[in-house]
Design an enzyme around this catalytic site. Structure first.
Site, PDB file in Angstrom:
ATOM      1  N   PRO B 277       0.785  -1.237   0.000  1.00 62.68           N
ATOM      2  CA  PRO B 277       0.000   0.000   0.000  1.00 62.68           C
ATOM      3  C   PRO B 277       0.818   1.289   0.000  1.00 62.68           C
ATOM      4  O   PRO B 277       0.254   2.364   0.188  1.00 62.68           O
ATOM      5  CB  PRO B 277      -0.811  -0.120   1.291  1.00 62.68           C
ATOM      6  CG  PRO B 277       0.045  -0.930   2.184  1.00 62.68           C
ATOM      7  CD  PRO B 277       0.897  -1.815   1.336  1.00 62.68           C
ATOM      8  N   CYS B 278       2.112   1.234  -0.259  1.00 64.18           N
ATOM      9  CA  CYS B 278       2.902   2.452  -0.078  1.00 64.18           C
ATOM     10  C   CYS B 278       2.503   3.549  -1.059  1.00 64.18           C
ATOM     11  O   CYS B 278       2.696   4.725  -0.789  1.00 64.18           O
ATOM     12  CB  CYS B 278       4.390   2.147  -0.180  1.00 64.18           C
ATOM     13  SG  CYS B 278       4.864   1.335  -1.695  1.00 64.18           S
ATOM     14  N   LYS B 279       1.936   3.168  -2.207  1.00 62.63           N
ATOM     15  CA  LYS B 279       1.551   4.201  -3.174  1.00 62.63           C
ATOM     16  C   LYS B 279       0.040   4.442  -3.214  1.00 62.63           C
ATOM     17  O   LYS B 279      -0.444   5.267  -3.974  1.00 62.63           O
ATOM     18  CB  LYS B 279       2.015   3.785  -4.575  1.00 62.63           C
ATOM     19  CG  LYS B 279       3.522   3.742  -4.732  1.00 62.63           C
ATOM     20  CD  LYS B 279       4.074   5.135  -5.007  1.00 62.63           C
ATOM     21  CE  LYS B 279       5.563   5.091  -5.279  1.00 62.63           C
ATOM     22  NZ  LYS B 279       6.346   5.079  -4.023  1.00 62.63           N
TER      23      LYS B 279
END
Lengths: 344, 391
Positions: B277-279
């Site tokens: 989910p980092c982006k």
């Protein structure tokens, strides 16, 4: 007239079940090989539209066993019905191989048969299943074999020449909607696995009742108006799903007890494949057929009360179509060394 | 190494504070309350989604005990994403796809680009059996066979590349246990063993249809403050997919980069494929902004004298959209105005028409997960997670 052929149930086991089994085996069962109750669910068969080609692809529903299968109370996924069963785990692969599988199968079949004979409403027992497993905990491999016992009806049920048709053409949208809404209230909020429907006194309206009330509910209903409906996991246009088999068997058993047992039995079957009311532009996917039970030659009553348990079939075939266990290899998802390779 | 990393993530997750303030329009992030509200809306509008409680020992205290994560089972996946390799030549095939009236907006500005529509997959027609192709091979070939570079290539991506072929479940491992005598009784009434009839699964334009199904879970990621998607796949026989098989269903841009196998947070032992989910937050921000912008334009048109000619049957929903823009324009949004709707409000959201222009609420956070699923659908193009297109 051709023999009704049922689409066998297939199983889908969530990896979380194997995690739950591992835990159960280590913490609770240990070396015990007793059977444990287990629950599963299935829903209506679906057709999905391929976005690229626009064609409809049938997608049968499978008997899904989720991770919370061992818990006493489970929440059913939406639009699903539950199926109860037993799990027997073996400690070694040798015991798994050498087990008297027919005896285990017969035990489950006997339970269904007892329920058919004595229970006021055997609906929940008609789709009982057996699952035998061997868990190779060190290699993260799980051998398993499902059985969905279904009684062989002699003589076999037959379907009219016209075969299975769309329910919409036969009953009409209004009738289907009426049956559907009535069935939903019958099963609480979702459609029950099996139910009965007959035209009510109001024109184009239908009434429904649980399967167990067959005798009273249809007492004054003409054979042509009797509808037996079930939530159909099959998506095949010409083969209804496996659960119907025991339901029809139950009805033939009731028929053999009734004073009209000398007459042939004729029923309408509604294979419910819609989990919600379709939109105004969308067609119903449910199927409809008229099945009949011919009289057995030489015997007026095919079954007798208190008689021996009829023969049953229903071992699940493996992925190669053979009568053999399946294996779930969870090493890629559980083995720490293999997982390390996946890590970025 | 992976284990250490996982522990590090667990600790980081534990230490990071729970997001309290509504930030979804500014950063694309949501609070746990908003996650629950959006999840309630998703489950209400699309009943295939339901809440799960997960394992009690793994329950997150910032989420209601019976609403730990969302799940939908048996999501069909008709063909492999690797057969959808997207090239420049396909650009012509892009189609504008209307987001649809559920967002209360109409017009060109709201259309999405649907990239994979109606393409002729000619190369696949030539060799229909080629679905299991492994893209990594090309890399190795191109870079020559000279010892060092090949070794390096294998080091960097070969760990996965070499892996792709190996761990399909070895059927030889299953002891030969076929039991002939098990079912003696002849059984006319069982349909042929074909689960899906061959004629129904036609070779569609050279692409063999291998219908897989997926269990899709959406959890709340406390550190990134976004939803996070998890995938558990099964092949057409109900056998769990191995990670390399799952990566076949992930678009090539994302496989092994943003999609990895991780420990599922609501189970002690379960591993599942997950989109990292980092982006998510930045992408969601862009998508949400884009939607708001289009509403601004519509609003200007409306202010310019023309009445809103939207065929949307629900004008109140529309006014909420406009309201969101109004507040954004006037800059009143960052002051922590209470926007998080209560779950009860969300459950009445589809029809709830109490708000006028004065009652500015902005883009309902309820739509967050609906939008999120459209975004996820671009990462896993062949898994039909986005059931919302049916509306």
């Amino acid at each position: 007239m051709t023999v009704v052929q049922f689409n066998p149930l297939t199983s889908t086991v969530s990896p979380s079940l194997w995690h739950a089994l591992t835990k159960l085996k280590i913490d609770v069962l240990k070396l015990s090989q007793d059977t444990v109750p287990i629950s599963a669910s299935y829903s209506a068969g679906r057709t999905v539209t391929d976005r690229e080609t626009g064609t409809d692809v049938p997608l049968p529903s499978t008997l899904t066993v989720a991770g919370e299968a061992f818990e006493a109370t489970t929440t059913l996924p939406s639009h699903s019905v539950s199926a109860l069963g037993v799990l027997k785990n073996f400690n070694t692969i040798e015991e798994f191989k050498a087990a008297d599988k027919q005896a285990l199968f017969n035990d489950v079949a006997q339970e269904i048969w007892n329920s058919i004979k004595s229970s006021p409403d055997p609906s929940k027992d008609l789709s009982r299943f057996l699952l035998i497993t061997f868990a190779d905990l060190k290699k993260y491999k799980f051998y398993y074999w499902f059985a969905f016992p279904a009684f062989i009806s002699k003589p076999a049920w037959e379907i009219e020449e016209s075969g299975w048709q769309t329910a919409e053409d036969n009953l009409g949208r209004g009738a289907l909607e009426s049956i559907f809404t009535s069935a939903q209230s019958l099963g609480g909020s979702s459609t029950p696995a099996f139910f009965l429907a007959r035209p009510s006194s109001i024109p184009s309206e239908y009434e429904t009742a649980p399967l167990g009330q067959y005798a009273t509910f249809f007492a004054n209903t003409a054979q042509s108006s009797r509808i037996v409906a079930f939530l159909d996991p099959s998506a095949h246009p010409q083969h209804p799903g496996w659960p119907l088999r025991n339901a029809l068997f139950y009805i033939s058993y009731l028929h053999s007890l009734s004073p009209h047992s000398a007459q042939p039995l004729r029923l309408s079957v509604l294979c419910l494949r819609d989990s919600e009311l379709p939109g105004p532009e969308k067609p119903w996917k449910s199927r409809f057929g008229i099945v009949s039970l011919p009289l057995a030659p030489g015997a007026s009553a095919p079954l007798e009360e208190g008689g021996a348990r009829p023969a049953a079939v229903g071992w699940e075939k493996n992925t190669l179509g053979k009568l053999a266990p399946r294996m779930a290899d969870l090493a890629p998802m559980m083995d720490p060394t293999q997982l390390a390779d996946q890590a970025v | 190494m992976h284990a250490i990393q996982s522990h590090y993530w667990a600790v980081r997750d534990y230490l990071s504070p729970v997001l309290r303030e509504s930030k979804f329009k500014e950063h694309g992030r949501i609070t746990p309350d908003e996650f629950v509200a959006a999840g309630d809306f998703l489950a209400y509008k699309f009943p295939v989604w339901s809440w799960e409680k997960g394992e009690a020992s793994k329950a997150k205290e910032y989420l209601p005990a019976d609403k730990q994560y969302l799940v939908t089972r048996g999501v069909p996946c008709l063909r492999r994403a690797t057969s959808l390799a997207y090239t420049d030549a396909d650009e012509d095939a892009e189609q504008l796809l209307s987001v649809g009236p559920e967002f209360g907006t109409q017009g060109k500005e709201d259309e999405w680009v649907q990239t994979h529509s109606g393409r002729t997959t000619t190369d696949n027609a030539a060799n229909p059996g080629d679905i299991d192709e492994i893209p990594d091979d090309d890399f190795v070939h191109e870079h020559g066979a000279s010892g060092l570079s090949r070794g390096v290539a294998n080091m960097s991506i070969g760990g996965s590349g070499g892996h792709v072929e190996a761990p399909t479940p070895d059927l030889d491992d299953i002891p030969d246990m076929e039991e002939e005598g098990l079912e003696e009784a002849e059984d006319d009434a069982a349909a042929a063993p074909t689960v899906i009839e061959a004629k129904d699964v036609e070779v569609a334009r050279g692409n063999l249809l291998q219908v897989r199904t997926y269990d899709v879970m959406i959890t709340y990621d406390k550190y990134y403050q976004t939803p996070r998607i998890w995938l558990l796949g099964y092949d057409e026989n109900g056998v769990p997919l191995t990670p390399p098989q799952i990566f076949q269903d992930v678009s090539a841009d994302h496989a092994l980069k943003t999609v990895t196998i991780e420990a599922f947070p609501h189970s002690a032992t379960l591993q599942a494929a997950s989109v990292h989910p980092c982006k998510h937050a930045s992408v969601m921000k862009k998508v949400i902004e884009r939607m708001n912008t289009s509403v601004v334009e519509e609003q200007r048109k409306a202010v310019g004298g023309k009445p809103a000619t939207s065929p949307s049957s629900d004008p109140s929903k529309r006014s909420k959209w406009l309201g969101g823009v109004v507040r954004k324009v006037t800059g009143g949004s960052s002051s922590g105005t209470p926007t998080s709707p209560t779950p009860t409000a969300s459950s009445s959201a589809p029809g709830g028409g109490e708000a006028g222009l004065e009652d500015v609420e902005g883009m309902r956070v309820d739509f967050y997960l609906v939008v999120f699923l459209k975004f996820i659908a671009s990462i896993v193009p062949t898994i039909e997670v986005d059931s919302t297109t049916a509306f």
